[in-house]
Scaffold this motif. Structure first.
Motif, PDB file in Angstrom:
ATOM      1  N   MET A   1       0.854  -1.186   0.000  1.00 19.42           N
ATOM      2  CA  MET A   1       0.000   0.000   0.000  1.00 19.42           C
ATOM      3  C   MET A   1       0.888   1.233   0.000  1.00 19.42           C
ATOM      4  O   MET A   1       1.896   1.223   0.646  1.00 19.42           O
ATOM      5  CB  MET A   1      -0.903   0.035   1.235  1.00 19.42           C
ATOM      6  CG  MET A   1      -1.674  -1.240   1.429  1.00 19.42           C
ATOM      7  SD  MET A   1      -2.812  -1.504   0.089  1.00 19.42           S
ATOM      8  CE  MET A   1      -4.219  -0.650   0.689  1.00 19.42           C
ATOM      9  N   SER A   3      -1.697   1.230  -3.295  1.00 15.15           N
ATOM     10  CA  SER A   3      -1.691   0.495  -4.560  1.00 15.15           C
ATOM     11  C   SER A   3      -1.199   1.416  -5.677  1.00 15.15           C
ATOM     12  O   SER A   3      -1.367   2.631  -5.600  1.00 15.15           O
ATOM     13  CB  SER A   3      -3.092  -0.035  -4.872  1.00 15.15           C
ATOM     14  OG  SER A   3      -4.011   1.021  -5.056  1.00 15.15           O
ATOM     15  N   THR A   4      -0.610   0.811  -6.701  1.00 12.63           N
ATOM     16  CA  THR A   4       0.021   1.634  -7.743  1.00 12.63           C
ATOM     17  C   THR A   4      -0.993   2.304  -8.670  1.00 12.63           C
ATOM     18  O   THR A   4      -2.121   1.823  -8.824  1.00 12.63           O
ATOM     19  CB  THR A   4       0.960   0.782  -8.618  1.00 12.63           C
ATOM     20  OG1 THR A   4       0.241  -0.382  -9.014  1.00 12.63           O
ATOM     21  CG2 THR A   4       2.209   0.393  -7.896  1.00 12.63           C
ATOM     22  N   LYS A  23      -5.916   2.699 -10.837  1.00  9.30           N
ATOM     23  CA  LYS A  23      -5.446   2.403  -9.477  1.00  9.30           C
ATOM     24  C   LYS A  23      -5.612   0.916  -9.222  1.00  9.30           C
ATOM     25  O   LYS A  23      -6.724   0.397  -9.182  1.00  9.30           O
ATOM     26  CB  LYS A  23      -6.206   3.237  -8.448  1.00  9.30           C
ATOM     27  CG  LYS A  23      -5.634   3.095  -7.057  1.00  9.30           C
ATOM     28  CD  LYS A  23      -5.947   4.287  -6.185  1.00  9.30           C
ATOM     29  CE  LYS A  23      -5.490   4.081  -4.749  1.00  9.30           C
ATOM     30  NZ  LYS A  23      -4.035   3.910  -4.577  1.00  9.30           N
ATOM     31  N   ARG A  24      -4.480   0.239  -9.084  1.00  6.95           N
ATOM     32  CA  ARG A  24      -4.464  -1.224  -9.119  1.00  6.95           C
ATOM     33  C   ARG A  24      -4.776  -1.850  -7.758  1.00  6.95           C
ATOM     34  O   ARG A  24      -3.960  -2.584  -7.200  1.00  6.95           O
ATOM     35  CB  ARG A  24      -3.112  -1.701  -9.658  1.00  6.95           C
ATOM     36  CG  ARG A  24      -2.798  -1.251 -11.091  1.00  6.95           C
ATOM     37  CD  ARG A  24      -3.738  -1.873 -12.120  1.00  6.95           C
ATOM     38  NE  ARG A  24      -3.804  -3.313 -12.054  1.00  6.95           N
ATOM     39  CZ  ARG A  24      -2.994  -4.156 -12.712  1.00  6.95           C
ATOM     40  NH1 ARG A  24      -2.049  -3.689 -13.481  1.00  6.95           N
ATOM     41  NH2 ARG A  24      -3.143  -5.469 -12.601  1.00  6.95           N
ATOM     42  N   ASP A  25      -5.987  -1.615  -7.269  1.00  9.92           N
ATOM     43  CA  ASP A  25      -6.397  -2.271  -6.026  1.00  9.92           C
ATOM     44  C   ASP A  25      -6.553  -3.784  -6.214  1.00  9.92           C
ATOM     45  O   ASP A  25      -6.624  -4.519  -5.237  1.00  9.92           O
ATOM     46  CB  ASP A  25      -7.708  -1.670  -5.499  1.00  9.92           C
ATOM     47  CG  ASP A  25      -7.472  -0.502  -4.555  1.00  9.92           C
ATOM     48  OD1 ASP A  25      -6.372   0.087  -4.614  1.00  9.92           O
ATOM     49  OD2 ASP A  25      -8.380  -0.178  -3.760  1.00  9.92           O
ATOM     50  N   ASP A  26      -6.595  -4.216  -7.478  1.00 12.09           N
ATOM     51  CA  ASP A  26      -6.668  -5.670  -7.722  1.00 12.09           C
ATOM     52  C   ASP A  26      -5.378  -6.371  -7.304  1.00 12.09           C
ATOM     53  O   ASP A  26      -5.361  -7.591  -7.162  1.00 12.09           O
ATOM     54  CB  ASP A  26      -6.958  -5.957  -9.204  1.00 12.09           C
ATOM     55  CG  ASP A  26      -5.924  -5.320 -10.135  1.00 12.09           C
ATOM     56  OD1 ASP A  26      -5.581  -4.136  -9.930  1.00 12.09           O
ATOM     57  OD2 ASP A  26      -5.461  -6.004 -11.058  1.00 12.09           O
ATOM     58  N   LEU A  27      -4.304  -5.589  -7.108  1.00 17.54           N
ATOM     59  CA  LEU A  27      -3.022  -6.193  -6.740  1.00 17.54           C
ATOM     60  C   LEU A  27      -2.778  -6.184  -5.233  1.00 17.54           C
ATOM     61  O   LEU A  27      -1.718  -6.618  -4.772  1.00 17.54           O
ATOM     62  CB  LEU A  27      -1.875  -5.453  -7.450  1.00 17.54           C
ATOM     63  CG  LEU A  27      -1.948  -5.430  -8.982  1.00 17.54           C
ATOM     64  CD1 LEU A  27      -0.772  -4.642  -9.558  1.00 17.54           C
ATOM     65  CD2 LEU A  27      -1.976  -6.838  -9.550  1.00 17.54           C
ATOM     66  N   ILE A  28      -3.737  -5.692  -4.441  1.00 16.84           N
ATOM     67  CA  ILE A  28      -3.535  -5.596  -2.989  1.00 16.84           C
ATOM     68  C   ILE A  28      -3.257  -6.968  -2.389  1.00 16.84           C
ATOM     69  O   ILE A  28      -2.379  -7.138  -1.565  1.00 16.84           O
ATOM     70  CB  ILE A  28      -4.774  -4.968  -2.299  1.00 16.84           C
ATOM     71  CG1 ILE A  28      -4.888  -3.472  -2.659  1.00 16.84           C
ATOM     72  CG2 ILE A  28      -4.684  -5.130  -0.785  1.00 16.84           C
ATOM     73  CD1 ILE A  28      -6.127  -2.802  -2.088  1.00 16.84           C
ATOM     74  N   HIS A  29      -4.035  -7.945  -2.798  1.00 16.94           N
ATOM     75  CA  HIS A  29      -3.899  -9.287  -2.214  1.00 16.94           C
ATOM     76  C   HIS A  29      -4.454 -10.295  -3.218  1.00 16.94           C
ATOM     77  O   HIS A  29      -5.464 -10.017  -3.861  1.00 16.94           O
ATOM     78  CB  HIS A  29      -4.685  -9.353  -0.891  1.00 16.94           C
ATOM     79  CG  HIS A  29      -4.422 -10.596  -0.090  1.00 16.94           C
ATOM     80  ND1 HIS A  29      -5.016 -11.806  -0.381  1.00 16.94           N
ATOM     81  CD2 HIS A  29      -3.628 -10.808   0.984  1.00 16.94           C
ATOM     82  CE1 HIS A  29      -4.586 -12.711   0.497  1.00 16.94           C
ATOM     83  NE2 HIS A  29      -3.756 -12.141   1.327  1.00 16.94           N
ATOM     84  N   SER A  33      -9.059  -9.271  -2.697  1.00 17.23           N
ATOM     85  CA  SER A  33      -8.566  -8.234  -3.595  1.00 17.23           C
ATOM     86  C   SER A  33      -9.471  -7.017  -3.623  1.00 17.23           C
ATOM     87  O   SER A  33     -10.640  -7.073  -3.280  1.00 17.23           O
ATOM     88  CB  SER A  33      -8.379  -8.789  -5.002  1.00 17.23           C
ATOM     89  OG  SER A  33      -9.581  -8.715  -5.719  1.00 17.23           O
ATOM     90  N   ARG A  38     -10.552  -3.270   1.209  1.00 15.93           N
ATOM     91  CA  ARG A  38     -10.812  -1.940   1.802  1.00 15.93           C
ATOM     92  C   ARG A  38     -12.010  -1.986   2.739  1.00 15.93           C
ATOM     93  O   ARG A  38     -12.036  -1.364   3.793  1.00 15.93           O
ATOM     94  CB  ARG A  38     -11.115  -0.915   0.695  1.00 15.93           C
ATOM     95  CG  ARG A  38     -10.060  -0.813  -0.392  1.00 15.93           C
ATOM     96  CD  ARG A  38      -9.027   0.205  -0.065  1.00 15.93           C
ATOM     97  NE  ARG A  38      -8.063   0.372  -1.140  1.00 15.93           N
ATOM     98  CZ  ARG A  38      -6.932   1.071  -0.986  1.00 15.93           C
ATOM     99  NH1 ARG A  38      -6.638   1.652   0.162  1.00 15.93           N
ATOM    100  NH2 ARG A  38      -6.089   1.187  -1.992  1.00 15.93           N
TER     101      ARG A  38
END
Ligand SMILES: *Cc1c(COP(=O)(O)O)cnc(C)c1O
Length: 292
Positions: A1, A3-4, A23-29, A33, A38
């Protein structure tokens, strides 16, 4: 965090002289995801503070919220129970199989009672009677602690921008983002259900902040798709090497490009599209291997 932020550049954004950032929230986990992470964050903190050991929540048989909750429970040491809409199906679909593998237990609730979240018919179920250990999460994780988690999508962005966009199911993610914007910035939601106008009232219950809903990009309704949408997801993947799903983020991104082509965004605008995840779903992987 955080995210990019990935620039999305193609002929369309260049012609319109816009800056589009994903905003790549898909890459958080890999398993919890996007916006589900969040929305769970502060709820799980709260559950821990209250000394609760069992998360109980609601969802349809393909719900990303169900799979995310099951995975969060596995990693953070909560028991999880999913109250699932409709009848049991055997074998389990891939979402429910995943949730079960994470340790989630299911209770099925018929559609009529489910619609009203009326659990009277199952309230004597052994998993639901030990009230002192249960932390209730609403369907889709849609509560004020989820809104607080989604505000951080905005607060962690350190570049100036004009618009921020998200696909909407319950609208909780959009509500959180809208609540964190400065007055000149705008939150734009793309409801994935038909007749998405109903979300205005739901969002109003979560925040007083303004937002705009683009209700013409549902492609027939929840989880409905068209060859045009599949083709769009295919092309986007080839151009950007980013996988979108056809339930949420594909519809949002299609809508954003359609609005760009119609000249809806002023020249020079900086637009942030939030990739809310959802691509861990096996349906999308099938799409990836067979069609992309
Ligand atoms: C659940 C989900 C949404 C919808 O989020 P809401 O806060 O309910 O509007 C959007 N995108 C993805 C990928 C999701 O899984």
């Amino acid at each position: 965090m955080p995210s990019t932020l990935q620039p999305i550049v193609n002929e369309c954004t260049q012609r319109a002289k816009l800056h589009l950032l994903l905003k790549r929230d898909d890459l958080i986990h890999p398993e919890i995801s996007g916006n589900k992470w969040r929305k769970l964050k502060y709820n799980l903190e709260q559950a821990r503070t209250e000394g609760k050991s069992r998360l109980v929540t609601f969802g349809g048989a393909f719900s990303n919220h169900i799979t995310a909750t099951s995975a969060a429970g596995k990693y953070l040491g909560f028991e999880t129970v999913g109250i699932i809409r409709g009848e049991p199906h055997h074998p389990l679909n891939s979402s429910l199989q995943f949730a079960q593998d994470c340790g989630m237990q299911f209770i099925y609730l018929d559609r009529t009672h489910y619609r009203d979240k009326d659990i009277s018919s199952i309230s004597s179920h052994p998993l639901l009677t030990e009230n002192e250990c249960i932390y209730w999460l609403p369907e889709g994780g849609a509560n004020m602690l989820a809104v607080k988690g989604c505000e951080e999508i905005v607060s962690e962005i350190d570049t100036p921008f004009d618009f921020i966009c998200a696909a909407c199911g319950t609208g909780t993610t959009l509500a959180g983002m809208a609540a964190a914007l400065s007055p000149k910035q705008k939150a734009i939601g793309f409801p994935v259900l038909k007749n998405g106008e109903f979300l205005f009232d739901d969002i109003r219950r979560l925040t007083n902040a303004d937002c705009q809903l683009m209700t013409d990009y549902h492609f027939g309704g929840y989880a409905k798709t068209t060859p045009e949408l599949i083709q769009f997801i295919h092309t986007f993947y080839q151009e950007q090497q980013v996988l979108l799903d056809y339930v949420y983020t594909g519809k949002m991104m299609y809508g954003i490009f359609d609005l760009i082509q119609r000249g809806w965004f002023p020249e020079g605008s900086v637009i942030i599209a939030v990739h809310t995840g959802g691509v861990q779903n096996a349906n999308v992987f099938n799409l990836k291997s067979s069609e992309l």
